[in-house]
Design a protein around this motif. Sequence first.
Motif, PDB file in Angstrom:
ATOM      1  N   ALA A 110       0.858  -1.182   0.000  1.00 16.29           N
ATOM      2  CA  ALA A 110       0.000   0.000   0.000  1.00 16.29           C
ATOM      3  C   ALA A 110       0.894   1.231   0.000  1.00 16.29           C
ATOM      4  N   SER A 111       0.305   2.344  -0.446  1.00 15.20           N
ATOM      5  CA  SER A 111       1.042   3.605  -0.499  1.00 15.20           C
ATOM      6  C   SER A 111       0.086   4.738  -0.146  1.00 15.20           C
ATOM      7  N   HIS A 112       0.521   5.604   0.758  1.00 14.67           N
ATOM      8  CA  HIS A 112      -0.277   6.752   1.197  1.00 14.67           C
ATOM      9  C   HIS A 112       0.529   8.019   0.887  1.00 14.67           C
ATOM     10  N   THR A 113      -0.100   8.991   0.260  1.00 15.29           N
ATOM     11  CA  THR A 113       0.588  10.221  -0.123  1.00 15.29           C
ATOM     12  C   THR A 113      -0.105  11.432   0.484  1.00 15.29           C
ATOM     13  N   GLU A 114       0.716  12.431   0.826  1.00 19.41           N
ATOM     14  CA  GLU A 114       0.235  13.694   1.377  1.00 19.41           C
ATOM     15  C   GLU A 114      -0.774  13.444   2.496  1.00 19.41           C
ATOM     16  N   ILE A 115      -0.371  12.649   3.455  1.00 20.80           N
ATOM     17  CA  ILE A 115      -1.252  12.264   4.549  1.00 20.80           C
ATOM     18  C   ILE A 115      -0.840  13.027   5.804  1.00 20.80           C
ATOM     19  N   LYS A 116      -1.841  13.572   6.515  1.00 16.24           N
ATOM     20  CA  LYS A 116      -1.596  14.373   7.712  1.00 16.24           C
ATOM     21  C   LYS A 116      -1.752  13.510   8.958  1.00 16.24           C
ATOM     22  N   GLY A 117      -0.901  13.797   9.949  1.00 14.60           N
ATOM     23  CA  GLY A 117      -0.958  13.078  11.219  1.00 14.60           C
ATOM     24  C   GLY A 117      -0.559  13.979  12.365  1.00 14.60           C
ATOM     25  N   LEU A 157       0.584  13.940  16.927  1.00 12.01           N
ATOM     26  CA  LEU A 157       1.006  13.200  18.103  1.00 12.01           C
ATOM     27  C   LEU A 157       0.843  14.101  19.321  1.00 12.01           C
ATOM     28  N   LYS A 158       0.197  13.611  20.367  1.00 12.83           N
ATOM     29  CA  LYS A 158      -0.022  14.362  21.601  1.00 12.83           C
ATOM     30  C   LYS A 158       1.097  14.047  22.594  1.00 12.83           C
ATOM     31  N   ILE A 159       1.674  15.110  23.150  1.00  9.09           N
ATOM     32  CA  ILE A 159       2.733  14.962  24.139  1.00  9.09           C
ATOM     33  C   ILE A 159       2.240  15.580  25.443  1.00  9.09           C
ATOM     34  N   PRO A 160       2.151  14.831  26.520  1.00 15.88           N
ATOM     35  CA  PRO A 160       1.639  15.396  27.782  1.00 15.88           C
ATOM     36  C   PRO A 160       2.629  16.380  28.391  1.00 15.88           C
ATOM     37  N   THR A 161       2.098  17.509  28.865  1.00 19.18           N
ATOM     38  CA  THR A 161       2.904  18.536  29.525  1.00 19.18           C
ATOM     39  C   THR A 161       2.169  19.021  30.767  1.00 19.18           C
ATOM     40  N   ALA A 162       2.792  19.924  31.500  1.00 23.02           N
ATOM     41  CA  ALA A 162       2.176  20.465  32.719  1.00 23.02           C
ATOM     42  C   ALA A 162       0.946  21.303  32.394  1.00 23.02           C
ATOM     43  N   ARG A 163       0.912  21.906  31.206  1.00 25.95           N
ATOM     44  CA  ARG A 163      -0.224  22.759  30.837  1.00 25.95           C
ATOM     45  C   ARG A 163      -1.316  21.988  30.120  1.00 25.95           C
ATOM     46  N   GLY A 164      -1.125  20.716  29.894  1.00 24.25           N
ATOM     47  CA  GLY A 164      -2.129  19.947  29.174  1.00 24.25           C
ATOM     48  C   GLY A 164      -1.453  19.010  28.193  1.00 24.25           C
ATOM     49  N   ALA A 165      -1.526  19.357  26.911  1.00 27.12           N
ATOM     50  CA  ALA A 165      -0.932  18.508  25.881  1.00 27.12           C
ATOM     51  C   ALA A 165      -0.371  19.401  24.776  1.00 27.12           C
ATOM     52  N   PHE A 166       0.788  19.007  24.306  1.00 30.38           N
ATOM     53  CA  PHE A 166       1.406  19.682  23.164  1.00 30.38           C
ATOM     54  C   PHE A 166       1.189  18.799  21.943  1.00 30.38           C
ATOM     55  N   THR A 167       0.793  19.412  20.816  1.00 30.20           N
ATOM     56  CA  THR A 167       0.464  18.662  19.606  1.00 30.20           C
ATOM     57  C   THR A 167       1.577  18.821  18.581  1.00 30.20           C
ATOM     58  N   LEU A 168       2.127  17.710  18.150  1.00 32.68           N
ATOM     59  CA  LEU A 168       3.076  17.672  17.033  1.00 32.68           C
ATOM     60  C   LEU A 168       2.320  17.248  15.789  1.00 32.68           C
ATOM     61  N   SER A 169       2.356  18.062  14.750  1.00 34.34           N
ATOM     62  CA  SER A 169       1.660  17.749  13.499  1.00 34.34           C
ATOM     63  C   SER A 169       2.677  17.544  12.383  1.00 34.34           C
ATOM     64  N   ALA A 170       2.260  16.815  11.375  1.00 33.17           N
ATOM     65  CA  ALA A 170       3.135  16.553  10.230  1.00 33.17           C
ATOM     66  C   ALA A 170       2.273  16.161   9.045  1.00 33.17           C
ATOM     67  N   GLU A 171       2.803  16.418   7.868  1.00 35.83           N
ATOM     68  CA  GLU A 171       2.175  15.979   6.619  1.00 35.83           C
ATOM     69  C   GLU A 171       3.227  15.231   5.816  1.00 35.83           C
ATOM     70  N   ALA A 172       3.126  13.915   5.809  1.00 35.53           N
ATOM     71  CA  ALA A 172       4.108  13.074   5.130  1.00 35.53           C
ATOM     72  C   ALA A 172       3.848  13.081   3.629  1.00 35.53           C
ATOM     73  N   ASP A 173       4.905  13.281   2.872  1.00 37.72           N
ATOM     74  CA  ASP A 173       4.751  13.246   1.417  1.00 37.72           C
ATOM     75  C   ASP A 173       4.302  11.869   0.951  1.00 37.72           C
ATOM     76  N   ARG A 174       4.870  10.841   1.572  1.00 36.20           N
ATOM     77  CA  ARG A 174       4.500   9.486   1.134  1.00 36.20           C
ATOM     78  C   ARG A 174       4.910   8.471   2.206  1.00 36.20           C
ATOM     79  N   ILE A 175       4.025   7.508   2.460  1.00 34.23           N
ATOM     80  CA  ILE A 175       4.298   6.393   3.365  1.00 34.23           C
ATOM     81  C   ILE A 175       3.983   5.106   2.612  1.00 34.23           C
ATOM     82  N   ASP A 176       4.984   4.247   2.446  1.00 30.35           N
ATOM     83  CA  ASP A 176       4.830   2.979   1.735  1.00 30.35           C
ATOM     84  C   ASP A 176       4.875   1.825   2.726  1.00 30.35           C
ATOM     85  N   LEU A 177       3.989   0.864   2.541  1.00 21.86           N
ATOM     86  CA  LEU A 177       3.977  -0.362   3.327  1.00 21.86           C
ATOM     87  C   LEU A 177       4.503  -1.494   2.459  1.00 21.86           C
TER      88      LEU A 177
END
Length: 521
Positions: free
Chosen positions: A160-167, A169-189
Amino acid sequence: MGLEDRLPKSNGRSALRLSWQKDLDRRDRLPVLARPAPTPPAEARPSRLSATRIELLMRDPYSIYAQYVLRLDVLDPLEADLGAADKGTIIHRALDAFTKAYPDTLPDDAEARLLAFGEEAFGAQVLANPAVKAFWWPRYIRIAQWFLAQEGARRARLAASHTEIKGSLKIPTARGAFTLSAEADRIDLFRTGGYAILDYKTGFVPSKKSVADLTAPQLPLEAAILKAGGFPGVAPGPVVELSYWKLSGGDPPGSIQTDGKLDADALAEAVAEKLTALVQAYELETTPYPAVPRAELAPRFNDYAHLARIKEMVAGHGGRRGGRMSDAATAPKPDPDLIQRRAADPKASVWVAASAGSGKTKVLTDRVLALLVDGAAPDGLLCVTFTKAAASEMANRIHRRLSQWTRLSDAELENAIRRLDGGRVTAGEDEPRPAPVRPGSGPARRAAHPHHPFLLSRRFWAGSRWRHASPPISRPWTNARRRKQWTWHRRRSCVRPWPAGRWAPRWNRSPPARWKAGFPI
């Protein structure tokens, strides 16, 4: 400034002016500015950043402060032409549309389909631009051909192949949660298991070392999101490959950079731990956002460098020991002459982006001269300019340089030729000279000098572009050493000793006679 030798000694105001000069030259008169390191309150600090912004946070935290805390966005210049970033966006869009349309097998007319997606991504208005049609579109065609060749060998191993897919990740912090975002050009399985994360690059590609030591953390961060199940529609799993696909459209049109010795899965776990520590550190109000804390990690492009006032800080510290700024402005600058000589190499395909007066016309004229030295016919060279004034300036510079070359001695001509290809310039070096050749005809006459037989031949000066060129020697030398080599007559004809030791024929005033009997072939 050197006023001591210019001001009169007996003038009483000279001492006052000299004191002003000394005040201007004093280093301690400049204020020593501290490095900007703002510490905004916790609620004003960003709680969401993309993978590319995390890299910027590591290299220049002040840019993150200016963009996300002060909310200062960079404005595009008025009537700006399409740049490298626009080209990358267009190519990404075309490859994404093609991969989503044919996820399993390639069609029989794959190249025609990919070019059609390219035309749609560029748009009719963009393709109507002469520069895009002449430079960008041919490069895209070469990229499409190279991409299809790689896909033909790769598709059989993919499940399988996924292109331009957004994702995210939540990182817990003292103020709540920090969000890491990314848009991968391509992910191949792969069919054998494991994921490959690909990133298309139309410009600069990070080195393998930068990826391994996490100073270029984009792909490792995307791998961390994938392992945590942050990409919708993609099941969590091990990452076995991190690759950059460089799409330049040059020669070669593309290349793949993959570090086979790198453990991508372990790198993803390491970057997740370091990211958590980094985010938690910037959650504290006492953590500042300094400008370029490490010069070796300075970003290649900095939209907020003028706000950080790095040049003023460097001038204020004055290079004193212990007070020198550690930023990009203090790093050694590359030699502009060396860069221009590399760009002037006719064998290289280069894009030159520079401001007015920085040497673009010099690079173009040097490329033309290098081609002429290699023996290219003048009527076979095509130089495209946007204005007639630029074309006229190029022609005048080439005429001027060639005219100067005809007046140089052997050593000086060798040095002038070497400057074109970046060779070492010699001064008074005793180099072996070819044996003198007597006047005659045939190939033996070409051995009189290693460089000038073509430049000084009537085939060159009688070319279609140079037919009305002024004669290369138009005035007598004023230098006493060279004046002896010339004998000027009433009819303004002259004889000159040839570098190989023989005498050139006399030239008459009429141009046809010069072409017929002037220069050796």
